[in-house]
Write an enzyme that holds these catalytic residues in place. Structure first.
Site, PDB file in Angstrom:
ATOM      1  N   ASP A 486      21.779  92.266  66.474  1.00  0.00           N
ATOM      2  CA  ASP A 486      22.967  91.424  66.776  1.00  0.00           C
ATOM      3  C   ASP A 486      23.070  90.479  65.691  1.00  0.00           C
ATOM      4  O   ASP A 486      22.182  90.117  65.031  1.00  0.00           O
ATOM      5  CB  ASP A 486      22.867  90.912  68.338  1.00  0.00           C
ATOM      6  N   GLU A 487      24.434  90.027  65.606  1.00  0.00           N
ATOM      7  CA  GLU A 487      24.596  88.781  64.771  1.00  0.00           C
ATOM      8  C   GLU A 487      23.985  88.799  63.386  1.00  0.00           C
ATOM      9  O   GLU A 487      23.364  87.794  63.014  1.00  0.00           O
ATOM     10  CB  GLU A 487      24.087  87.586  65.457  1.00  0.00           C
TER      11      GLU A 487
END
Lengths: 746, 648
Positions: A486-487
């Site tokens: 993620d991210e």
């Protein structure tokens, strides 16, 4: 002092939705700024934040330029269009309210508020007394003979726990929420006694894994079923035919002892020990404690809640017949132990609470950018330098204890090794495998401070990763592993000259990649024959050409995925890899959706299974204000009340085929603002609301929406139950409402 | 249940303490920080580390007040036993200046407490002078400049300690001395390496006094019961933050937890019960208020409990102001006395008659109402001595009375129109009788803002000493002081600590709490109770209160909802929220975000949070521990001033 409580509580749904629409917009906006900083590669930095945050200014200038047109030509028209669009889209209908009442849904009796509610159940008007000598025996379904001692260690512990729970009911308080609390009309129960619960289990040593069979059936009656010899076999043949009362050759008769007295009879049947564990939990929730009446103890009229008593136990409303199985196989809680450290006993306590509500996955987000608390034997420097303090770590013994504790309760421990983003803490020990560590301003390089990501072009990155993956694979028995993803801040990577060169100049890439280990590690012959290896098929998540940044991400992913697959671990990734990047992922990869609930459909359309934990519903850390200082801002995601948690429809807008791709869901407890002091009250009882959604679904077997009023009464008891077990679950509402739920739940 | 709650809170407190003790291990040898919370009005420090003697003691004046004696013993015990030291590292610039060469030689043996006998009040009250001065300096310095008001830091900071060190706390009252000891206890820190207790950045001079005389915390114990243990713990936590008023919202609609005694017949001391005909002084079964109106027999406060709380709080410099809310918020009275209450409608029509279920108000035209109220006051008022009593009177629902037959009848008889003004007259009758009862016993009533701002009651106009507690908006603070009343400030937009946890009512899945969103500590800290007031108006603001309503609070989450955010309120009320608060606050500037010291305050409140956890208070974390350990790295991006690549 709640002037607006009633206005807000009863305001019309249109104003509700308009305010929530505004909220959603602003959430999106903050979200875009803080969490979603690398969506287009550029959007994390301050400049772009300003562009985003000045969108109002943009509207303003637009307005100032064209206002005459609007005024002259079409204010009414615009208003009409807006109205029509609103009427067509009906944003307020997106998540329709769960009904308050729904008489079509069969309710449990008030005194037996089983949570989560069983799939199918029936009950009567009799009752059985739990004999002081009550005991639980285990028999093999196939032979009817008792299992050999020592051949079912997990069940033995589950039985001991169940007996402890009964003892707790004998010795401690009645529930504050018991509806008959005020009436003092308790009569000491009478009826036939129940001295034994017979467990019939097919396989007491089933593997703890995704998709394990967790169904069970439970009958408590004073009648005895004389069943045909085939009934158990029929039961064995599969879940579909499961359940008592199916054979036509049955007759019922009262079980009568030699002296002529009628006795109770309880049977718990399950395919695996996991089903038995759930069945025992349900059984303990069927048992009611009846404290002595206030008059007889001479207390003043209001009953005491702290008196220690030896309450008689009974099971009212017999004959009970319950057939139960989970709606979803993956029912989890994510706990982040990196932002703030949680002692092992906090995790143990959380597992205990999970077992009470039949959750079965502890998603352990053990590593993140702030700290590296997992001790590695291969690379001890990682936690020595990356933990908040050298003693705030999880040793191999700690991990083993947690895994064992979970297994005893049918809970899988699913570790997450979040990478290549969120890895600043790895760089404390090995600065050369990370880039942009602690780079400021942090918002340009990471979703939150400190910035820092793995360097995909550094060969040593893979040396470390390979060592760790092997160690983790041995440490965590589960066949799945969460590999994060993620991210990822592409801007972070761009800040390195070398990585920028790779991104910008396709012709240079070969040289960089040459130094790295090969993408797919050759499989041994035994592994190659394993059917899961067909999952090695990789597909790009997007179509069209691939950006240099995504190519760089893929350099990392190809190698990391191969390492996990080689260890027979099925990867789970966060949704960004599927939805925001164009990278190769194995077909077997499970995608965890955390942003918008509607993203589930987008992932499923790619043919990938999902685990759902949308921040719109199931982020339990939200709504606590921004923890970054210098801001009076709110947290990027709003607080989810238990009602909202309970209203997450996982299969909303999915067709039957697509619904099968929903493996389950998780509530998430990120720990920026959570530690030992507030873990329990932040998680519970809201996580229990999610547990019922995951076990029982938001609708019953007749397709009827489960009403909130039923849930509220039962959830209040769940909260009591947890508190009595030593879990500091927060109150849902004034105690008064427990006695008058109809008044508070309007 | 209650026992389970006890054991949980005890377990939590124990656990967090064990955790903290284990947390107190730092690998390096840098001096350990000792930040103060709330920040003193004036403090100056040298750069020398000294040691606290192992047999450190406070030297008290002869014939000290027992509260001072017990307070000194308490603080000494805490200081000597505490293993706390800050998880926030000291600023590297200060580390470089710190001189540790004398740490083994110079030991602080004692602090001499000097209390000004002449002005010292034994009893804590709104007029009590809580100022104190704390000095830790050389013998010479301790003698010479301490009495000089405008002493400059540089006069002391460079002096070495040739012959030892002296400590003095000088206060006008014993309560000021208690505050001084609290400050001193925060200055002492354990050195994790040597295990000794140290005082860094000596010599130290602190001149301190509160900006506001009313620094309160309101706790609602009716919506959900809060155990005695939790209240004691809350008072401990309040004293760590120099709060001085515990506003105990003890009874409300949902439950009446005060266990009173029955009132024997013909002892009624009050006979102003409206147009009474033939009042018979029957026995008043006041015990039934709790036995029928409390949640359970052990979810009550006995009179002795209340007296104990009052004494416990007073010993910590905290006044207790109980509130028995009326005439609204009174459903719980109806269990024992249905005849004095009205509109007891539960579901589904409570919303016609009250802000939240259950609806129910006292009936002001029934004479017995006043007998019961008098009876309740007769038993509660002797339990404490404070000048003030909180008379409630918020959210009175006129529609309720407009649907009560006896009231309508009464208005007809007395020729009162059924208009807003007419009902204000009815309310005025009730409030004036109620306030008379309080005044007869020497108490000044505090009321919520509605009787003044919404109903403009005549009795308030006649009694301008009535204190008004504003709870809605800052604007209403101005409106109230303009009318010439003294104000206790609060704001649901800033200081309601229960907000943001969803709607506890109903099946509305998008439901938010009415005062959404959650008030982050930054938001709490940004409230200035006298913003926009003239200096003259500001003088009428006695102070303010952090407020915690307990619809979604009980023992399990009391600490995390209160702390450390209430500590932010405490600092605003003690020394303000901007660096020039001492002057700025009084001048009432419109503060911008930049002028607030929340960035500077972050390190201190983080440290205070851990300090409270070490004292068994389960304060919630404000940030990841990484941020606590790395000051300046977790700022909102526009404040990200840390140059790239600089080590922290």
């Amino acid at each position: 002092m709640d002037p607006a409580a009633s206005p807000s509580g009863i305001s019309s749904s249109s104003s509700a939705s308009s305010s929530s629409a505004t909220r959603a917009t602003s959430r999106q906006h903050i979200y875009g700024a803080e969490k979603h900083s690398d969506e287009s590669g550029e959007t994390g930095n301050i400049k772009n934040r300003k562009i985003k945050s000045s969108s109002n200014g943009y509207v303003a200038s637009y307005w100032s330029r064209y206002w005459k047109h609007y005024i002259a030509g079409g204010t009414v028209l615009v208003a009409l269009i807006v109205l029509i669009v609103l009427l067509i889209l009906k944003p307020w209908n997106k998540y329709p309210m769960a009904p308050l009442h729904n008489d079509a849904v069969k309710a449990l009796p008030d005194e037996q508020p089983i949570w989560p509610i069983p799939n199918s159940f029936s009950y009567g008007v009799d009752s059985v007394l739990i004999d002081p000598d009550f005991h639980i025996t285990v028999q093999s379904t196939a032979t009817g003979a008792p299992l050999a001692a020592g051949s079912y260690p997990i069940l033995e512990k589950a039985i001991a726990r169940c007996m402890d729970r009964l003892q707790l009911k004998r010795n401690t308080t009645i529930s504050l929420w018991a509806p008959d609390l005020e009436s003092n009309s308790h009569t000491v129960p009478s009826g036939p006694t129940l001295s034994e619960l017979v467990i019939l289990v097919e396989n007491a040593q089933a593997t703890l894994e995704y998709g394990m069979i967790e169904s069970y059936s439970l009958d408590v009656t004073t009648k005895q079923k004389i069943v045909g010899a085939n009934t158990f076999k029929e039961y064995d043949q599969g879940l579909d035919k499961r359940g008592p009362g199916v054979g036509e050759d049955q007759v019922e008769q009262e079980r009568v002892q030699q002296d002529g007295s009628v006795v109770g009879h309880a049977v718990l049947k399950a395919t695996t020990q996991w089903g038995v564990i759930h069945g025992l939990e349900t059984f303990s929730q069927l048992v009611r404690a009846t404290p002595e009446s206030a008059e007889s103890t001479g207390a003043i009229a209001a009953p005491s809640l702290t008196q220690k008593t030896d309450n008689p136990l009974d099971i009212p409303n017999t004959p009970w017949s319950i057939q139960d199985e989970p709606r979803y196989s993956h029912r989890g809680i994510l706990l982040d132990t990196s932002r703030n450290y949680f002692p092992v006993k906090d995790i143990i306590r959380t597992l205990e609470a999970m077992s009470v509500v039949k959750m079965n996955v502890f998603h352990w987000h053990v590593l993140d950018q702030q700290s590296y608390p997992l001790v590695s034997k291969t690379f001890p420097e990682l936690s020595a330098k990356g933990a908040e303090r050298p003693d705030l770590v999880y040793t191999h013994e700690d991990v083993a204890a947690i895994i064992q504790y979970g297994e005893e309760r049918g809970i899988r421990v699913l570790p997450e090794f979040d990478a290549p983003g969120h890895t600043a803490s790895w760089g404390r020990a090995f600065p050369n495998i990370t880039v942009c560590v602690d780079k400021q301003p942090h918002a340009q390089y990471a979703a939150e401070p400190p910035a820092g990501q793995l360097d995909p072009l550094e060969p040593f990155t893979y040396t470390v990763l390979d060592g760790l993956v092997k160690e983790w694979a041995a440490q965590f028995p589960d066949s799945q592993v969460h590999m994060g993803g993620d991210e990822v801040s592409l801007n972070c990577w761009r800040s390195s000259e070398r990585l920028k060169d790779y991104i910008r100049h396709p012709s240079h890439r070969k040289d960089y990649e040459k130094a790295l280990p090969p993408t797919v590690t050759p499989l041994s012959s035994s592994q190659a024959s394993s059917p899961s290896k067909s999952d090695l098929l990789m597909r790009r998540t997007g179509s069209g050409s691939q950006s240099g940044e995504d190519r760089l991400l893929e350099v990392y992913l190809d190698r990391a995925v191969a390492m996990f697959l080689e260890q027979d671990k099925r990867p789970i990734v966060w949704e960004e890899l599927a939805l925001e990047h164009n990278v190769k992922l194995p077909d077997s990869a499970i995608v965890q959706v955390w942003k918008s609930a509607s993203n589930a459909k987008r992932v499923i359309k790619q043919g990938r299974p999902v685990i759902l934990s949308s921040a719109e519903f199931w982020y339990l850390d939200c709504g606590h204000g921004s923890w970054l200082i210098g801001s009076q801002g709110q947290s990027w995601c709003g607080y989810s009340s238990w009602q909202r948690v309970y209203s997450y429809r996982l299969t909303d807008q999915l067709n039957a085929e697509q619904q099968k791709m929903v493996y389950g869901g998780e509530v998430c407890m990120w720990s920026e603002q959570t530690s030992s002091s507030n873990l329990d009250s932040s998680l519970w009882p809201r996580a229990a609301a999610a547990a019922e959604v995951l076990w029982s679904g938001t609708q019953d077997d007749q397709g009827q929406n489960r009403p909130l009023l039923h849930a509220a009464k039962r959830l209040a008891v769940v909260r009591d139950r947890l508190v009595q077990m030593g879990i500091a679950a927060a109150p849902l509402f004034p105690s008064w409402c427990g006695k008058h739920p109809e008044a508070c739940l309007a | 249940m209650v026992r389970a709650l006890y054991s949980i809170s005890a377990a939590l407190a124990f656990a967090s303490n064990v955790f903290l003790v284990s947390l107190l291990f730092l690998p390096n040898t840098t001096p350990v920080n000792a930040h103060l919370w709330p920040k003193p009005v004036y403090e100056c420090h040298g750069h020398r580390t000294i040691q606290l003697a192992k047999d450190f003691r406070f030297l008290l004046p002869q014939d000290s007040h027992p509260r001072l004696v017990s307070g000194a013993a308490r603080f000494r015990n805490r200081i000597l036993k505490s293993n706390f030291f800050s998880p926030v590292p000291m600023d590297p610039a200060l580390v470089a200046l710190e001189d540790r060469s004398q740490v083994d030689d110079i030991k602080l043996e004692s602090i001499k407490i000097e209390v000004d006998k002449n002005t010292s009040d034994d009893e804590l009250g709104p007029e009590t002078d809580e100022s104190y001065r704390l000095l830790i300096a050389t013998d010479e310095d301790a003698k010479a400049p301490f009495d000089i008001d405008d002493i400059q830091c540089h006069q002391m900071s460079n002096n070495p300690f040739p012959r030892g060190v002296r400590g003095i706390i000088r206060a006008k009252s014993l309560y000021g001395a208690l505050h001084g000891m609290e400050t001193f206890s925060q200055l002492v820190t354990k050195n994790p390496e040597t295990g000794t207790k140290e005082i860094v950045r000596a010599p130290i001079i602190i001149h301190d006094r509160p900006l506001f005389s009313h620094r309160g915390l309101m706790l609602d114990t009716s919506r959900n019961y809060i155990s005695m243990a939790a209240i004691y713990r809350t008072i401990d936590a309040m004293s760590m933050n120099k709060f001085n008023v515990f506003h105990w919202h003890i009874a409300d609609s949902q439950s009446f937890p005060i266990a009173l005694d029955d009132q024997p017949s013909s002892s009624t001391s009050f006979s102003q019960g409206g147009n009474s005909k033939d009042e018979i002084d029957d026995e008043l079964p006041l015990s039934q208020l709790a036995s029928k109106g409390a949640y359970a027999s052990d979810m009550t406060y006995k009179k002795k409990d209340i007296a104990n709380i009052v004494d416990y709080a007073m010993s910590r410099g905290i006044r207790v102001i109980p509130e028995v809310d009326m005439p609204g918020h009174a459903w719980s009275w109806s269990r024992a006395f249905p005849e004095i209450t009205t509109c007891l409608d539960g579901y589904p029509s409570y919303s016609r008659f009250s802000a939240e279920p259950p609806s129910g108000q006292l009936n002001p035209v029934v004479p017995k109402t006043y007998k019961v109220v008098q009876g309740v006051y007769d038993q509660i008022l002797p339990l404490y001595k404070d000048k003030y009593f909180h008379a409630g009177a918020d959210e009175v629902n006129i529609n309720c009375w407009n649907n009560t037959e006896s009231i309508i009848e009464y208005m007809k008889t007395n020729d009162i129109a059924r208009t807003d003004a007419g009902f204000d007259r009815i309310l005025n009758e009730f409030v004036s009788k109620q306030h008379d009862m309080l005044r007869q016993q020497g108490r000044t009533p505090i009321v919520w803002e509605e009787p003044l701002l919404n109903h403009e009651l005549k009795t308030l106009k006649q009694n301008k000493d009535t204190v008004i507690q504003v709870w809605t908006s800052a604007q209403n603070i101005k409106n109230t002081v303009k009318k010439g009343y003294k104000v206790i400030a609060g704001s649901a937009d800033y200081w309601y600590l229960d907000c943001g946890f969803g709607d506890w009512l109903g099946n509305w899945t998008q439901g938010r709490s009415w005062c959404d969103p959650y008030k982050s500590w930054q938001k709490v800290y940004s409230f200035n109770p006298i913003m926009g007031l003239t200096e003259k108006e500001a003088k009428n603001v006695l102070g303010g209160e952090a407020l915690l309503w307990s619809e979604q609070v009980d023992d399990t989450n009391l600490d995390v909802k209160l702390w450390p955010r209430a500590a932010a309120v405490a600092e605003v009320l003690w020394s303000g929220n901007s660096d020039d608060s001492a002057t700025q606050l009084w001048n009432g500037p419109d503060q911008t975000l930049d002028s607030l010291r929340s960035i500077e305050a972050l390190d201190r409140i983080n440290e205070q949070r851990f300090r409270m956890v070490s004292q068994h208070i389960s304060a919630e974390p404000l940030q990841p521990l990484w941020c606590v350990q790395h000051p300046g790295h977790c700022l909102w991006p526009i404040y990200d001033a840390k140059p790239e690549g600089q080590p922290y």
